[in-house]
Design a protein around this motif. Structure first.
Motif, PDB file in Angstrom:
ATOM      1  N   VAL A  11       7.975   6.981 -11.390  1.00 27.87           N
ATOM      2  CA  VAL A  11       6.592   7.461 -11.384  1.00 27.87           C
ATOM      3  C   VAL A  11       6.603   8.878 -11.936  1.00 27.87           C
ATOM      4  CG1 VAL A  11       4.576   7.965  -9.968  1.00 27.87           C
ATOM      5  CG2 VAL A  11       6.102   6.083  -9.326  1.00 27.87           C
ATOM      6  N   LYS A  44       9.017  10.780  -9.500  1.00 24.16           N
ATOM      7  CA  LYS A  44       9.604  10.128  -8.350  1.00 24.16           C
ATOM      8  C   LYS A  44      10.314   8.867  -8.820  1.00 24.16           C
ATOM      9  CE  LYS A  44       6.554   9.059  -5.316  1.00 24.16           C
ATOM     10  NZ  LYS A  44       5.477   9.132  -4.316  1.00 24.16           N
ATOM     11  N   LEU A  46      11.802   5.196  -7.395  1.00 25.09           N
ATOM     12  CA  LEU A  46      11.862   4.281  -6.252  1.00 25.09           C
ATOM     13  C   LEU A  46      12.763   3.113  -6.610  1.00 25.09           C
ATOM     14  CD1 LEU A  46       8.238   4.776  -6.329  1.00 25.09           C
ATOM     15  CD2 LEU A  46       9.103   4.548  -4.015  1.00 25.09           C
ATOM     16  N   SER A  64       1.277  -4.450  -9.154  1.00 24.56           N
ATOM     17  CA  SER A  64       0.131  -4.316  -8.259  1.00 24.56           C
ATOM     18  C   SER A  64       0.428  -3.321  -7.126  1.00 24.56           C
ATOM     19  CB  SER A  64      -0.245  -5.716  -7.761  1.00 24.56           C
ATOM     20  OG  SER A  64      -0.687  -5.697  -6.455  1.00 24.56           O
ATOM     21  N   MET A  65       1.675  -3.329  -6.634  1.00 24.04           N
ATOM     22  CA  MET A  65       2.082  -2.327  -5.633  1.00 24.04           C
ATOM     23  C   MET A  65       1.931  -0.914  -6.174  1.00 24.04           C
ATOM     24  SD  MET A  65       5.560  -4.026  -4.109  1.00 24.04           S
ATOM     25  CE  MET A  65       6.336  -2.434  -3.895  1.00 24.04           C
ATOM     26  N   ARG A  68      -1.801   0.117  -6.523  1.00 25.57           N
ATOM     27  CA  ARG A  68      -2.570   0.269  -5.288  1.00 25.57           C
ATOM     28  C   ARG A  68      -1.976   1.278  -4.330  1.00 25.57           C
ATOM     29  NH1 ARG A  68      -3.365  -5.034  -2.309  1.00 25.57           N
ATOM     30  NH2 ARG A  68      -4.286  -3.564  -0.851  1.00 25.57           N
ATOM     31  N   PHE A  69      -0.665   1.578  -4.495  1.00 24.34           N
ATOM     32  CA  PHE A  69      -0.005   2.220  -3.379  1.00 24.34           C
ATOM     33  C   PHE A  69       1.045   3.255  -3.782  1.00 24.34           C
ATOM     34  CE2 PHE A  69       3.230   1.695   0.134  1.00 24.34           C
ATOM     35  CZ  PHE A  69       2.509   2.415   1.065  1.00 24.34           C
ATOM     36  N   LEU A  70       1.871   2.925  -4.752  1.00 19.96           N
ATOM     37  CA  LEU A  70       3.024   3.781  -5.020  1.00 19.96           C
ATOM     38  C   LEU A  70       2.718   4.920  -5.988  1.00 19.96           C
ATOM     39  CD1 LEU A  70       5.797   1.047  -5.319  1.00 19.96           C
ATOM     40  CD2 LEU A  70       5.251   2.458  -3.342  1.00 19.96           C
TER      41      LEU A  70
ATOM     42  N   PHE B  34       1.979  -7.002   0.760  1.00 17.17           N
ATOM     43  CA  PHE B  34       3.212  -7.159  -0.010  1.00 17.17           C
ATOM     44  C   PHE B  34       4.368  -7.447   0.925  1.00 17.17           C
ATOM     45  CE2 PHE B  34       0.481  -4.262  -2.401  1.00 17.17           C
ATOM     46  CZ  PHE B  34       0.333  -4.997  -3.561  1.00 17.17           C
ATOM     47  N   ARG B  41      14.279   2.878  -1.368  1.00 16.90           N
ATOM     48  CA  ARG B  41      14.889   4.207  -1.393  1.00 16.90           C
ATOM     49  C   ARG B  41      14.099   5.063  -2.379  1.00 16.90           C
ATOM     50  NH1 ARG B  41      18.514   5.181   2.463  1.00 16.90           N
ATOM     51  NH2 ARG B  41      20.005   6.328   1.179  1.00 16.90           N
ATOM     52  N   VAL B  42      13.799   6.267  -1.961  1.00 19.42           N
ATOM     53  CA  VAL B  42      13.007   7.150  -2.808  1.00 19.42           C
ATOM     54  C   VAL B  42      13.873   8.297  -3.315  1.00 19.42           C
ATOM     55  CG1 VAL B  42      10.965   8.620  -2.912  1.00 19.42           C
ATOM     56  CG2 VAL B  42      10.952   6.577  -1.491  1.00 19.42           C
ATOM     57  N   GLY B  43      13.788   8.575  -4.574  1.00 20.86           N
ATOM     58  CA  GLY B  43      14.526   9.691  -5.152  1.00 20.86           C
ATOM     59  C   GLY B  43      13.648  10.496  -6.078  1.00 20.86           C
ATOM     60  N   LYS B  44      14.280  11.368  -6.837  1.00 17.46           N
ATOM     61  CA  LYS B  44      13.541  12.226  -7.747  1.00 17.46           C
ATOM     62  C   LYS B  44      13.973  11.901  -9.161  1.00 17.46           C
ATOM     63  CE  LYS B  44      14.301  16.538  -6.947  1.00 17.46           C
ATOM     64  NZ  LYS B  44      14.406  17.851  -6.269  1.00 17.46           N
ATOM     65  N   SER B  45      13.046  11.969 -10.077  1.00 14.11           N
ATOM     66  CA  SER B  45      13.437  11.802 -11.472  1.00 14.11           C
ATOM     67  C   SER B  45      13.051  13.065 -12.239  1.00 14.11           C
ATOM     68  CB  SER B  45      12.769  10.566 -12.062  1.00 14.11           C
ATOM     69  OG  SER B  45      11.543  10.896 -12.634  1.00 14.11           O
TER      70      SER B  45
END
Lengths: 86, 86
Positions: A11, A44, A46, A64-65, A68-70, B34, B41-45
């Protein structure tokens, strides 16, 4: 039967949207001895696993996730990479 | 002569390190319809442009930036992708 897919989502802020975190990094680097770095943009990443009947279905669900959300589609772009069932 | 390289860095938490942001996303997804998503897992780009004489030199500079500044090597892993001079 349902398969599992590894998903990587990046993202990032759309072009033209201010990125203060990136700017701060860019300004700090020369003082640390790193010159010649420009255009720093921070986003970010994921990673997750999705269960779906096939890859198309998995991609649709992830898109869609994200919408709507991420991610915030007004200011953010999304890049989705899905790698084979495991 | 110095060339410019496009760099993409993904900073992610090492395996075994708690990821509360990822957990929160994972727990929220079923309520939004969903299901079947796990291991979030969340990271940084980070994306930027580096000036260097060649790709090896660019990679070395980016690795050293990551170690000293962009990531915490105690809890984070780094993946670096450098794409050709432009």
């Amino acid at each position: 039967m349902s398969q599992t897919f590894n998903v990587a989502v990046e993202v990032s802020l759309r072009e033209g949207i201010a990125d203060p975190e990136g700017l701060t990094i860019e300004r700090a680097l020369p003082a640390l001895g790193f010159s010649g770095v420009s255009g720093v943009r921070v986003g970010k990443s994921l990673r997750f696993v999705v269960e779906a009947p096939d890859e198309d279905e998995a991609r649709q669900q992830v898109e869609s996730m994200c919408e709507r959300f991420l991610a915030n589609p007004v200011i953010e772009d999304v890049e989705i990479a899905i790698s084979g069932a495991s």
